[in-house]
Design a protein around this motif. Structure first.
Motif, PDB file in Angstrom:
ATOM      1  N   GLU A  99     -22.577 -44.199  16.736  1.00  0.00           N
ATOM      2  CA  GLU A  99     -22.935 -44.468  18.011  1.00  0.00           C
ATOM      3  C   GLU A  99     -24.041 -45.267  17.161  1.00  0.00           C
ATOM      4  N   ASN A 100     -23.934 -46.542  16.642  1.00  0.00           N
ATOM      5  CA  ASN A 100     -24.585 -48.021  16.204  1.00  0.00           C
ATOM      6  C   ASN A 100     -26.057 -47.379  15.860  1.00  0.00           C
ATOM      7  N   MET A 101     -25.744 -46.426  15.115  1.00  0.00           N
ATOM      8  CA  MET A 101     -27.730 -46.182  14.616  1.00  0.00           C
ATOM      9  C   MET A 101     -27.602 -47.055  13.494  1.00  0.00           C
ATOM     10  N   PRO A 102     -28.694 -47.596  13.751  1.00  0.00           N
ATOM     11  CA  PRO A 102     -29.076 -48.765  12.672  1.00  0.00           C
ATOM     12  C   PRO A 102     -28.928 -48.459  11.008  1.00  0.00           C
ATOM     13  N   LYS A 103     -28.728 -49.154  10.192  1.00  0.00           N
ATOM     14  CA  LYS A 103     -28.296 -48.402   8.485  1.00  0.00           C
ATOM     15  C   LYS A 103     -29.821 -48.326   8.325  1.00  0.00           C
ATOM     16  N   ASP A 104     -30.491 -48.772   9.172  1.00  0.00           N
ATOM     17  CA  ASP A 104     -32.402 -48.428   7.877  1.00  0.00           C
ATOM     18  C   ASP A 104     -33.064 -46.710   8.357  1.00  0.00           C
ATOM     19  N   ASN A 105     -32.239 -46.690   9.363  1.00  0.00           N
ATOM     20  CA  ASN A 105     -32.276 -44.931   9.752  1.00  0.00           C
ATOM     21  C   ASN A 105     -31.706 -43.986   8.875  1.00  0.00           C
ATOM     22  N   ILE A 106     -30.501 -45.061   8.375  1.00  0.00           N
ATOM     23  CA  ILE A 106     -29.051 -43.707   7.927  1.00  0.00           C
ATOM     24  C   ILE A 106     -29.934 -43.690   6.607  1.00  0.00           C
ATOM     25  N   GLN A 107     -30.623 -44.422   6.184  1.00  0.00           N
ATOM     26  CA  GLN A 107     -30.886 -44.523   4.869  1.00  0.00           C
ATOM     27  C   GLN A 107     -32.175 -44.134   4.351  1.00  0.00           C
ATOM     28  N   ARG A 108     -32.905 -43.487   5.987  1.00  0.00           N
ATOM     29  CA  ARG A 108     -33.938 -43.120   5.928  1.00  0.00           C
ATOM     30  C   ARG A 108     -33.488 -41.814   5.337  1.00  0.00           C
ATOM     31  N   ALA A 109     -33.276 -41.145   6.931  1.00  0.00           N
ATOM     32  CA  ALA A 109     -32.964 -39.448   6.641  1.00  0.00           C
ATOM     33  C   ALA A 109     -31.889 -39.707   5.122  1.00  0.00           C
ATOM     34  N   ILE A 110     -31.619 -39.547   4.373  1.00  0.00           N
ATOM     35  CA  ILE A 110     -30.943 -40.318   3.338  1.00  0.00           C
ATOM     36  C   ILE A 110     -32.218 -39.886   2.081  1.00  0.00           C
ATOM     37  N   SER A 111     -32.938 -40.496   2.112  1.00  0.00           N
ATOM     38  CA  SER A 111     -33.717 -41.047   1.394  1.00  0.00           C
ATOM     39  C   SER A 111     -35.114 -39.155   1.611  1.00  0.00           C
ATOM     40  N   LYS A 112     -35.250 -39.031   3.303  1.00  0.00           N
ATOM     41  CA  LYS A 112     -36.214 -37.796   3.490  1.00  0.00           C
ATOM     42  C   LYS A 112     -35.972 -36.425   3.152  1.00  0.00           C
ATOM     43  N   ALA A 116     -21.534 -37.076   8.842  1.00  0.00           N
ATOM     44  CA  ALA A 116     -22.763 -37.322   9.331  1.00  0.00           C
ATOM     45  C   ALA A 116     -23.354 -39.066   9.517  1.00  0.00           C
ATOM     46  N   MET A 117     -23.017 -39.566   8.798  1.00  0.00           N
ATOM     47  CA  MET A 117     -23.127 -40.702   8.388  1.00  0.00           C
ATOM     48  C   MET A 117     -21.616 -41.766   9.574  1.00  0.00           C
ATOM     49  N   LEU A 118     -20.739 -41.352   9.456  1.00  0.00           N
ATOM     50  CA  LEU A 118     -19.540 -41.592  10.044  1.00  0.00           C
ATOM     51  C   LEU A 118     -20.452 -41.557  11.934  1.00  0.00           C
ATOM     52  N   GLY A 148     -37.743 -34.707  -0.616  1.00  0.00           N
ATOM     53  CA  GLY A 148     -37.786 -33.384  -0.919  1.00  0.00           C
ATOM     54  C   GLY A 148     -39.508 -32.874   0.267  1.00  0.00           C
ATOM     55  N   ASP A 149     -39.264 -33.764   1.287  1.00  0.00           N
ATOM     56  CA  ASP A 149     -40.897 -33.804   1.929  1.00  0.00           C
ATOM     57  C   ASP A 149     -39.386 -33.140   3.274  1.00  0.00           C
ATOM     58  N   SER A 150     -38.509 -33.304   3.414  1.00  0.00           N
ATOM     59  CA  SER A 150     -37.373 -33.227   4.927  1.00  0.00           C
ATOM     60  C   SER A 150     -38.677 -31.411   5.487  1.00  0.00           C
ATOM     61  N   ASP A 151     -38.418 -31.327   6.342  1.00  0.00           N
ATOM     62  CA  ASP A 151     -38.618 -30.141   7.104  1.00  0.00           C
ATOM     63  C   ASP A 151     -37.335 -29.559   6.520  1.00  0.00           C
ATOM     64  N   ASN A 152     -38.009 -27.587   6.435  1.00  0.00           N
ATOM     65  CA  ASN A 152     -37.107 -26.812   6.404  1.00  0.00           C
ATOM     66  C   ASN A 152     -36.006 -26.505   7.243  1.00  0.00           C
ATOM     67  N   TYR A 153     -34.338 -26.685   7.993  1.00  0.00           N
ATOM     68  CA  TYR A 153     -33.655 -26.320   9.175  1.00  0.00           C
ATOM     69  C   TYR A 153     -32.888 -25.161   9.032  1.00  0.00           C
ATOM     70  N   PHE A 197     -30.397 -39.978  18.811  1.00  0.00           N
ATOM     71  CA  PHE A 197     -30.755 -40.322  16.908  1.00  0.00           C
ATOM     72  C   PHE A 197     -31.184 -39.508  16.002  1.00  0.00           C
ATOM     73  N   SER A 198     -32.017 -38.861  17.007  1.00  0.00           N
ATOM     74  CA  SER A 198     -32.863 -37.620  15.674  1.00  0.00           C
ATOM     75  C   SER A 198     -31.658 -36.529  15.611  1.00  0.00           C
ATOM     76  N   LYS A 199     -31.137 -35.904  16.517  1.00  0.00           N
ATOM     77  CA  LYS A 199     -30.194 -34.811  16.214  1.00  0.00           C
ATOM     78  C   LYS A 199     -29.298 -35.645  14.696  1.00  0.00           C
ATOM     79  N   LEU A 200     -28.872 -36.839  14.949  1.00  0.00           N
ATOM     80  CA  LEU A 200     -28.051 -37.195  13.873  1.00  0.00           C
ATOM     81  C   LEU A 200     -28.490 -37.791  13.007  1.00  0.00           C
ATOM     82  N   ALA A 201     -29.450 -37.903  12.713  1.00  0.00           N
ATOM     83  CA  ALA A 201     -30.460 -37.857  11.343  1.00  0.00           C
ATOM     84  C   ALA A 201     -30.769 -36.604  11.107  1.00  0.00           C
ATOM     85  N   ARG A 202     -31.020 -35.633  11.998  1.00  0.00           N
ATOM     86  CA  ARG A 202     -31.432 -34.446  11.283  1.00  0.00           C
ATOM     87  C   ARG A 202     -29.916 -33.897  10.336  1.00  0.00           C
ATOM     88  N   GLU A 203     -29.016 -34.101  10.997  1.00  0.00           N
ATOM     89  CA  GLU A 203     -27.629 -33.713  10.201  1.00  0.00           C
ATOM     90  C   GLU A 203     -27.300 -34.652   9.360  1.00  0.00           C
TER      91      GLU A 203
END
Length: 248
Positions: A59-72, A52-54, A76-81, A25-31
């Motif tokens: 992988e049955n990643m919860p909707k809340d996790n997906i939305q949190r990754a977008i909101s991040k 990325a959302m598909l 503007g508080d996301s890490d620079n990858y 989930f961490s890798k999916l969220a990063r993408e």
């Protein structure tokens, strides 16, 4: 490519069974975060974010996790990858492309290089093996959505170049610039695909013996287990006996 696809499916199922869900989930969220940061936070306007959302939903990643990754990303508080592609040779002269997303280039490069070395291979310069692959669009549907002939006809009509169907999946390939268009056309007929993304497709696959195959599988598993590695692409096929052993 059928054997290669079967190998990837076995690896995928094995990964879901063995690897920690949090790491996946961490890798999916990063993408998702990077895709949203680089483009629009609206997946309808951002093909990379949609892909990325598909992948996350597959992988049955919860909707809340997906939305949190977008909101991040939008907050503007996301890490620079940094996105980096590594290329190298594995046992038996096989070629591998490793796509990574990292906040520490030196750490990731050192780790990936050590994995290649320990397997009996070596990391090479960028471009050393990618010429043996094509950058193409890839769309995947469950086999149950249509029979092979129907999918083949629909895919060609949508503008795809090739279709590979197995008992489990339909794999559709197209020009990278046509991915969004072909994917949307097929979605109208068959529903949402399991995957719609850009990949590195080998122009030719090398058959390897079982001893070499097992070394390559271990190398792939080690690479894919690294937190910074997002995708690994290869140009080898395994024997039916080794595929059966892995499946068992």
């Amino acid at each position: 490519m059928a054997g290669h696809s079967q190998f990837k499916n076995i690896m995928h199922r094995k990964g879901r069974a063995d690897a920690a869900r949090s790491k996946l989930f961490s890798k999916l969220a990063r993408e998702i975060t990077v895709a949203a940061k680089l483009g629009s936070p609206d997946p309808a306007m951002n093909p990379r974010l949609r892909a990325a959302m598909l992948a996350a939903r597959a992988e049955n990643m919860p909707k809340d996790n997906i939305q949190r990754a977008i909101s991040k990303a939008t907050g503007g508080d996301s890490d620079n990858y940094e996105e980096i592609r590594y290329e190298g040779y594995g046992p038996g002269g096989t070629a591998l492309i490793v796509e990574a997303m990292t906040d520490n280039r030196n750490r990731t490069a050192s780790d990936v290089r050590s994995y290649f070395t320990k397997s009996g291979g070596n990391m090479a310069e960028t471009g050393a093996v990618s010429f043996m692959f094509d950058r193409v669009g890839y769309i995947e549907f469950d086999a149950s959505v249509a029979d092979a002939e129907a999918m083949f006809e629909a895919a060609l009509e949508a503008g795809a170049d090739d279709v590979a169907s197995t008992d489990d999946v339909h794999e559709i390939y197209c020009e990278q610039t046509s991915l969004n268009e072909v994917s949307k056309a097929l979605e109208e007929k068959f529903g949402e695909p399991k995957a719609s993304k850009l990949i590195w497709k080998p122009q030719n696959s090398i058959a390897v013996d079982d001893e070499t195959g097992e070394k390559l599988v271990r190398l792939m598993e080690t690479l894919e287990d690294h937190d910074d590695v997002q995708n690994v692409y290869v140009n080898f096929d395994l024997s039916e006996a080794l595929l059966a052993k892995m499946a068992g």
